[in-house]
Scaffold this motif. Structure first.
Motif, PDB file in Angstrom:
ATOM      1  N   PRO A 118      48.093  -6.379 -19.555  1.00 25.83           N
ATOM      2  CA  PRO A 118      49.028  -6.680 -18.460  1.00 25.83           C
ATOM      3  C   PRO A 118      48.564  -7.890 -17.678  1.00 25.83           C
ATOM      4  O   PRO A 118      47.377  -8.050 -17.402  1.00 25.83           O
ATOM      5  N   LYS A 119      49.513  -8.749 -17.317  1.00 27.45           N
ATOM      6  CA  LYS A 119      49.185  -9.943 -16.546  1.00 27.45           C
ATOM      7  C   LYS A 119      49.514  -9.791 -15.069  1.00 27.45           C
ATOM      8  O   LYS A 119      49.117 -10.626 -14.259  1.00 27.45           O
ATOM      9  N   THR A 120      50.272  -8.772 -14.730  1.00 26.64           N
ATOM     10  CA  THR A 120      50.652  -8.558 -13.335  1.00 26.64           C
ATOM     11  C   THR A 120      50.504  -7.084 -13.000  1.00 26.64           C
ATOM     12  O   THR A 120      50.374  -6.229 -13.885  1.00 26.64           O
ATOM     13  N   VAL A 121      50.542  -6.783 -11.722  1.00 27.36           N
ATOM     14  CA  VAL A 121      50.421  -5.397 -11.280  1.00 27.36           C
ATOM     15  C   VAL A 121      51.616  -4.575 -11.761  1.00 27.36           C
ATOM     16  O   VAL A 121      51.473  -3.414 -12.143  1.00 27.36           O
ATOM     17  N   GLY A 122      52.799  -5.190 -11.753  1.00 26.49           N
ATOM     18  CA  GLY A 122      53.978  -4.483 -12.240  1.00 26.49           C
ATOM     19  C   GLY A 122      53.854  -4.118 -13.713  1.00 26.49           C
ATOM     20  O   GLY A 122      54.223  -3.023 -14.133  1.00 26.49           O
ATOM     21  N   GLN A 123      53.330  -5.033 -14.518  1.00 23.94           N
ATOM     22  CA  GLN A 123      53.119  -4.749 -15.935  1.00 23.94           C
ATOM     23  C   GLN A 123      52.095  -3.640 -16.131  1.00 23.94           C
ATOM     24  O   GLN A 123      52.234  -2.791 -17.015  1.00 23.94           O
ATOM     25  N   LEU A 124      51.061  -3.639 -15.296  1.00 23.45           N
ATOM     26  CA  LEU A 124      50.051  -2.593 -15.398  1.00 23.45           C
ATOM     27  C   LEU A 124      50.654  -1.233 -15.050  1.00 23.45           C
ATOM     28  O   LEU A 124      50.333  -0.219 -15.674  1.00 23.45           O
ATOM     29  N   GLU A 125      51.538  -1.210 -14.067  1.00 20.68           N
ATOM     30  CA  GLU A 125      52.202   0.048 -13.713  1.00 20.68           C
ATOM     31  C   GLU A 125      53.001   0.573 -14.910  1.00 20.68           C
ATOM     32  O   GLU A 125      52.980   1.774 -15.205  1.00 20.68           O
ATOM     33  N   LEU A 126      53.687  -0.320 -15.619  1.00 23.07           N
ATOM     34  CA  LEU A 126      54.421   0.079 -16.817  1.00 23.07           C
ATOM     35  C   LEU A 126      53.468   0.655 -17.864  1.00 23.07           C
ATOM     36  O   LEU A 126      53.739   1.705 -18.461  1.00 23.07           O
ATOM     37  N   PHE A 127      52.351  -0.015 -18.085  1.00 21.71           N
ATOM     38  CA  PHE A 127      51.356   0.443 -19.052  1.00 21.71           C
ATOM     39  C   PHE A 127      50.824   1.825 -18.679  1.00 21.71           C
ATOM     40  O   PHE A 127      50.758   2.737 -19.516  1.00 21.71           O
ATOM     41  N   ARG A 128      50.472   2.006 -17.417  1.00 23.03           N
ATOM     42  CA  ARG A 128      49.903   3.278 -16.972  1.00 23.03           C
ATOM     43  C   ARG A 128      50.926   4.418 -17.051  1.00 23.03           C
ATOM     44  O   ARG A 128      50.604   5.533 -17.459  1.00 23.03           O
ATOM     45  N   LYS A 129      52.148   4.142 -16.629  1.00 23.71           N
ATOM     46  CA  LYS A 129      53.159   5.202 -16.633  1.00 23.71           C
ATOM     47  C   LYS A 129      53.544   5.611 -18.056  1.00 23.71           C
ATOM     48  O   LYS A 129      53.938   6.751 -18.291  1.00 23.71           O
ATOM     49  N   THR A 130      53.429   4.686 -19.009  1.00 27.27           N
ATOM     50  CA  THR A 130      53.706   5.027 -20.401  1.00 27.27           C
ATOM     51  C   THR A 130      52.663   6.006 -20.933  1.00 27.27           C
ATOM     52  O   THR A 130      52.969   6.853 -21.778  1.00 27.27           O
ATOM     53  N   LYS A 131      51.454   5.906 -20.444  1.00 23.43           N
ATOM     54  CA  LYS A 131      50.395   6.828 -20.862  1.00 23.43           C
ATOM     55  C   LYS A 131      50.681   8.251 -20.407  1.00 23.43           C
ATOM     56  O   LYS A 131      50.346   9.220 -21.099  1.00 23.43           O
ATOM     57  N   ASN A 132      51.294   8.381 -19.232  1.00 20.29           N
ATOM     58  CA  ASN A 132      51.427   9.692 -18.604  1.00 20.29           C
ATOM     59  C   ASN A 132      52.827  10.288 -18.660  1.00 20.29           C
ATOM     60  O   ASN A 132      53.061  11.365 -18.111  1.00 20.29           O
ATOM     61  N   ASN A 133      53.770   9.596 -19.294  1.00 19.14           N
ATOM     62  CA  ASN A 133      55.148  10.081 -19.376  1.00 19.14           C
ATOM     63  C   ASN A 133      55.692   9.876 -20.786  1.00 19.14           C
ATOM     64  O   ASN A 133      55.256   8.976 -21.499  1.00 19.14           O
ATOM     65  N   GLU A 134      56.665  10.722 -21.151  1.00 19.29           N
ATOM     66  CA  GLU A 134      57.276  10.595 -22.476  1.00 19.29           C
ATOM     67  C   GLU A 134      58.355   9.512 -22.500  1.00 19.29           C
ATOM     68  O   GLU A 134      58.562   8.858 -23.522  1.00 19.29           O
TER      69      GLU A 134
END
Length: 377
Positions: A118-134
């Protein structure tokens, strides 16, 4: 302030490209920082405040890595890296999701390129939420890396053997989902509409491996209309350009999800290409699934744009134009009933309706005049 010196060797770097024409890239660094930055041969000499030099060093090394990865850097790349490293992006999202910029070092995929992260905080949020949600919805403007990041996350899951296959889909709105009139077989008909997905895959996977994935149906790219009737187990699903999926298509796609499967849906609700009287499924779904466990929404912003720096300026200009004219980006298609500050579809066209009403009133008046003349005769 502690003044210090640093020396960075540009080993294995195309110096002409790195410096830019007349050292334009180096000048961009000089404009942003008070430190002395001097390029001599294969070395960059730095002198200035110790804390600032640490930031400049990180930027230079990021630019070196970027050039090695993609073969060259541009002035836009220099602007972007400076912005990301100095943290000049809006910190509101950082506070909202409770993340620090240092956490952007999360690596998603190591494959054809050196790595993808991820290059931005928003992208990191997407990455993290994909780990914890279907199921994760990524909604945001053009250039925020929604599609690219989704493909990288899916490939990482495939590589880690968390899923057995990847299925990517996209509405072929431009063809009205009526592909039979186009020449060629199914692949030839839909390839132009699915090209952005191919581009992302080709950037991340070696050509021979990608070809094998397609031949063995480990990776499948199909138009949304051909998803009906399927159940996809142990798969990673991606629906791109979901703002152009109707309500029924969105429901159909989401119910394809099988056992041990994940899904990312991406879209930009300011770029809806559906016919005027159809509701965008992406807009509607925000209210329907907002309280469902295992489903998450990530709202990327113009601050997350990672394309050419002008893309952000273009988005700003459109927003200002919309506010000034009071008609939104797509007049009559959007209202603000979806919550989260996002828009929902209202598929009438107020401008068009008003014009029709005026025409009708004029026609009625003309008819009355004509009737009066006839009665007078």
């Amino acid at each position: 302030m502690i003044v210090t010196d640093k020396n960075i060797t540009l080993e294995g770097i195309d110096l002409m490209n790195f410096a830019g024409v007349n050292e334009k890239n180096i000048d961009l660094l000089r404009e942003h920082f008070a430190s002395n930055i001097t390029l001599r041969g294969e070395n960059i000499f730095l002198k200035g405040d110790e804390a600032e030099l640490a930031i400049v060093e990180v930027i230079i090394k990021e630019l070196m890595l970027l050039q090695k990865r993609q073969g060259k850097i541009t002035e836009g790349d220099v602007h972007l890296i400076i912005e990301l490293v100095t943290g000049s992006q809006d910190s509101a999202l950082e506070k909202r999701v409770g993340l620090r910029r240092e956490e952007l070092d999360d690596v998603i995929l190591v494959e054809k390129s050196d790595y993808i992260k991820p290059k931005t905080v928003g992208q990191l949020e997407l990455f993290r939420k994909t780990k914890n949600n279907e199921i994760v919805f990524a909604i945001g403007p053009a250039g925020t890396g929604k599609t690219y990041l989704a493909v990288a996350i899916a490939l990482a899951a495939l590589k880690a053997k968390k899923v057995n296959r990847i299925v990517l889909s996209r509405p072929a709105v431009e063809a009205g989902e009526s592909l039979g009139f186009l020449p060629g077989d199914l692949s030839e008909k839909v390839n132009p509409y699915l090209k952005p997905l191919f581009d992302a895959l080709e950037d991340m996977v070696p050509a021979d491996k990608l070809k094998a994935y397609f031949e063995r149906n480990i990776i499948e790219i199909i138009p949304l209309a051909y998803m009906r009737g399927r159940t996809l187990n142990n798969a990673f699903l991606i629906l791109d350009e979901a703002q152009n999926a109707t309500s029924m298509q969105m429901k159909m796609f989401l119910t394809r999800l099988g056992i041990n499967s994940k899904c990312i849906i991406t879209g930009d609700i300011t770029q809806i290409d559906l016919p005027t009287k159809q509701t965008s499924g992406l807009v509607q779904i925000q209210n329907i699934l907002k309280n469902v466990e295992g489903v998450a929404f990530v709202y990327l912003e113009k601050k997350d744009v990672v394309r050419h720096r002008l893309v952000k300026d273009i988005i700003n200009a459109y927003e200002e134009f919309s506010v000034k004219n009071g008609n939104g980006i797509d007049p009559g298609r959007i209202n603000t009933t979806a919550g989260n500050g996002m828009e929902s579809a209202n598929v009438s066209n107020p401008g068009g309706s008003k014009e029709k009403e005026l025409e009708k009133n004029k026609l009625d008046a003309d008819n009355k005049d004509e009737n009066s003349k006839q009665l007078g005769q």
